[in-house]
Write a protein that holds these residues in place. Sequence first.
Motif, PDB file in Angstrom:
ATOM      1  N   GLU A   1      -1.912 -27.012 -19.234  1.00 20.24           N
ATOM      2  CA  GLU A   1      -1.250 -25.968 -20.018  1.00 20.24           C
ATOM      3  C   GLU A   1      -0.060 -26.525 -20.789  1.00 20.24           C
ATOM      4  O   GLU A   1       0.128 -26.212 -21.982  1.00 20.24           O
ATOM      5  N   ASP A   2       0.750 -27.365 -20.138  1.00 22.20           N
ATOM      6  CA  ASP A   2       1.940 -27.885 -20.809  1.00 22.20           C
ATOM      7  C   ASP A   2       1.592 -28.917 -21.878  1.00 22.20           C
ATOM      8  O   ASP A   2       2.252 -29.001 -22.919  1.00 22.20           O
ATOM      9  N   ILE A   3       0.558 -29.708 -21.638  1.00 21.93           N
ATOM     10  CA  ILE A   3       0.122 -30.657 -22.663  1.00 21.93           C
ATOM     11  C   ILE A   3      -0.362 -29.903 -23.896  1.00 21.93           C
ATOM     12  O   ILE A   3      -0.018 -30.251 -25.034  1.00 21.93           O
ATOM     13  N   ASP A   4      -1.144 -28.853 -23.679  1.00 28.04           N
ATOM     14  CA  ASP A   4      -1.626 -28.058 -24.815  1.00 28.04           C
ATOM     15  C   ASP A   4      -0.471 -27.376 -25.543  1.00 28.04           C
ATOM     16  O   ASP A   4      -0.450 -27.310 -26.774  1.00 28.04           O
ATOM     17  N   THR A   5       0.501 -26.879 -24.783  1.00 29.72           N
ATOM     18  CA  THR A   5       1.656 -26.223 -25.408  1.00 29.72           C
ATOM     19  C   THR A   5       2.449 -27.209 -26.262  1.00 29.72           C
ATOM     20  O   THR A   5       2.965 -26.857 -27.333  1.00 29.72           O
ATOM     21  N   ALA A   6       2.524 -28.468 -25.812  1.00 27.13           N
ATOM     22  CA  ALA A   6       3.214 -29.490 -26.604  1.00 27.13           C
ATOM     23  C   ALA A   6       2.575 -29.630 -27.979  1.00 27.13           C
ATOM     24  O   ALA A   6       3.268 -29.815 -28.988  1.00 27.13           O
ATOM     25  N   MET A   7       1.244 -29.515 -28.028  1.00 22.20           N
ATOM     26  CA  MET A   7       0.544 -29.676 -29.306  1.00 22.20           C
ATOM     27  C   MET A   7       0.559 -28.401 -30.142  1.00 22.20           C
ATOM     28  O   MET A   7       0.636 -28.465 -31.371  1.00 22.20           O
ATOM     29  N   THR A   8       0.481 -27.239 -29.499  1.00 25.35           N
ATOM     30  CA  THR A   8       0.470 -25.995 -30.276  1.00 25.35           C
ATOM     31  C   THR A   8       1.851 -25.660 -30.825  1.00 25.35           C
ATOM     32  O   THR A   8       1.979 -25.240 -31.975  1.00 25.35           O
ATOM     33  N   LEU A   9       2.889 -25.853 -30.027  1.00 22.91           N
ATOM     34  CA  LEU A   9       4.236 -25.518 -30.500  1.00 22.91           C
ATOM     35  C   LEU A   9       4.918 -26.702 -31.174  1.00 22.91           C
ATOM     36  O   LEU A   9       5.643 -26.531 -32.155  1.00 22.91           O
ATOM     37  N   GLY A  10       4.679 -27.907 -30.664  1.00 25.33           N
ATOM     38  CA  GLY A  10       5.336 -29.077 -31.234  1.00 25.33           C
ATOM     39  C   GLY A  10       4.702 -29.558 -32.519  1.00 25.33           C
ATOM     40  O   GLY A  10       5.399 -30.020 -33.426  1.00 25.33           O
ATOM     41  N   TYR A  11       3.366 -29.454 -32.594  1.00 19.53           N
ATOM     42  CA  TYR A  11       2.655 -29.988 -33.757  1.00 19.53           C
ATOM     43  C   TYR A  11       1.865 -28.926 -34.516  1.00 19.53           C
ATOM     44  O   TYR A  11       1.127 -29.244 -35.449  1.00 19.53           O
ATOM     45  N   LYS A  12       2.006 -27.676 -34.097  1.00 21.79           N
ATOM     46  CA  LYS A  12       1.394 -26.538 -34.793  1.00 21.79           C
ATOM     47  C   LYS A  12      -0.138 -26.583 -34.784  1.00 21.79           C
ATOM     48  O   LYS A  12      -0.766 -26.035 -35.684  1.00 21.79           O
ATOM     49  N   HIS A  13      -0.732 -27.246 -33.791  1.00 24.51           N
ATOM     50  CA  HIS A  13      -2.178 -27.137 -33.630  1.00 24.51           C
ATOM     51  C   HIS A  13      -2.498 -25.711 -33.178  1.00 24.51           C
ATOM     52  O   HIS A  13      -1.807 -25.174 -32.289  1.00 24.51           O
ATOM     53  N   PRO A  14      -3.503 -25.080 -33.737  1.00 26.41           N
ATOM     54  CA  PRO A  14      -3.797 -23.696 -33.323  1.00 26.41           C
ATOM     55  C   PRO A  14      -4.258 -23.592 -31.877  1.00 26.41           C
ATOM     56  O   PRO A  14      -4.025 -22.575 -31.216  1.00 26.41           O
ATOM     57  N   VAL A  15      -4.931 -24.632 -31.374  1.00 23.34           N
ATOM     58  CA  VAL A  15      -5.394 -24.674 -29.984  1.00 23.34           C
ATOM     59  C   VAL A  15      -5.158 -26.094 -29.480  1.00 23.34           C
ATOM     60  O   VAL A  15      -5.369 -27.065 -30.202  1.00 23.34           O
TER      61      VAL A  15
END
Length: 279
Positions: free
Chosen positions: A210-224
């Motif tokens: 969950e935290d790895i995915d959040t790093a990409m969605t919020l940090g890099y604006k990946h939608p998923v």
Amino acid sequence: MTVERVGVYGGGRMGAGIAHAFVVTGHDVTVVESTPETVSAAHERVEASVRKAAELGKLDHPVEKVLSRVRVTANPADLGDATLVVEAVPEIVDLKAGVLTSIEENAPSAVIGSNTSSLSIDSLASALARPENLIGLHFFNPVPASDLVEIVVGAATTSDLVERARAWVERLGKTAITVTDSPGFASSRLGVAIAMEAMRMVEEGVASAEDIDTAMTLGYKHPVGPLRTTDLVGLDVRLAIAEHLAREVSDRFTPPQVLRDKVAAGDLGRKSGRGFYDW
């Protein structure tokens, strides 16, 4: 060139999504499946997808009128009147080669599009009498919501066919990118590279999925995030693509043990109810 009737060979999640994309934009669509049981299941997938689009206000015509343009069959000969046939079966070379040959035999005047996400278009085309008639049309899951189609150009693919493919994609309301035939193309190669590293981070205890995915969605604006995306794609599918890229490109794509273990345990993502997440 206008595509009037489109064939889709394979009515699983991807095939049904591709059929949806064409039928809601005014095409007549024939879906081919292998048995009466899978014919019924494929028809249910397409119908459910179209009805959901209607509920979301995304249809320009009544549901029943749209659905009347869909037929699902177990007879490949029913593809005979198609202008374009898209192959959408699993990423198994021999399976795809057999399906492509069947399409060519039953729809000799049709352009053939392969929905492969990683296999060589040139290799697949070698099984055909007219390899210049094959082009890669890599749709993304879920097809109705995705904006992208990757057009993969083989050595025998003509520039005219590439332009026709771009026009077909545009008519679907999607954006095309064009890549030359190479392992993993652009999207799978980049997506798998990020996903494999995210899995290694889970394996090494760097952070939770969950935290790895959040790093990409919020940090890099990946939608998923990459791990949730893996669950949506299917861990077995990601494993097969990673193994292919490890053989063809570099051992940097070697799948981590956590992915092998989950696939061996039947934890394939959303379709099985569990992957890196519980669904």
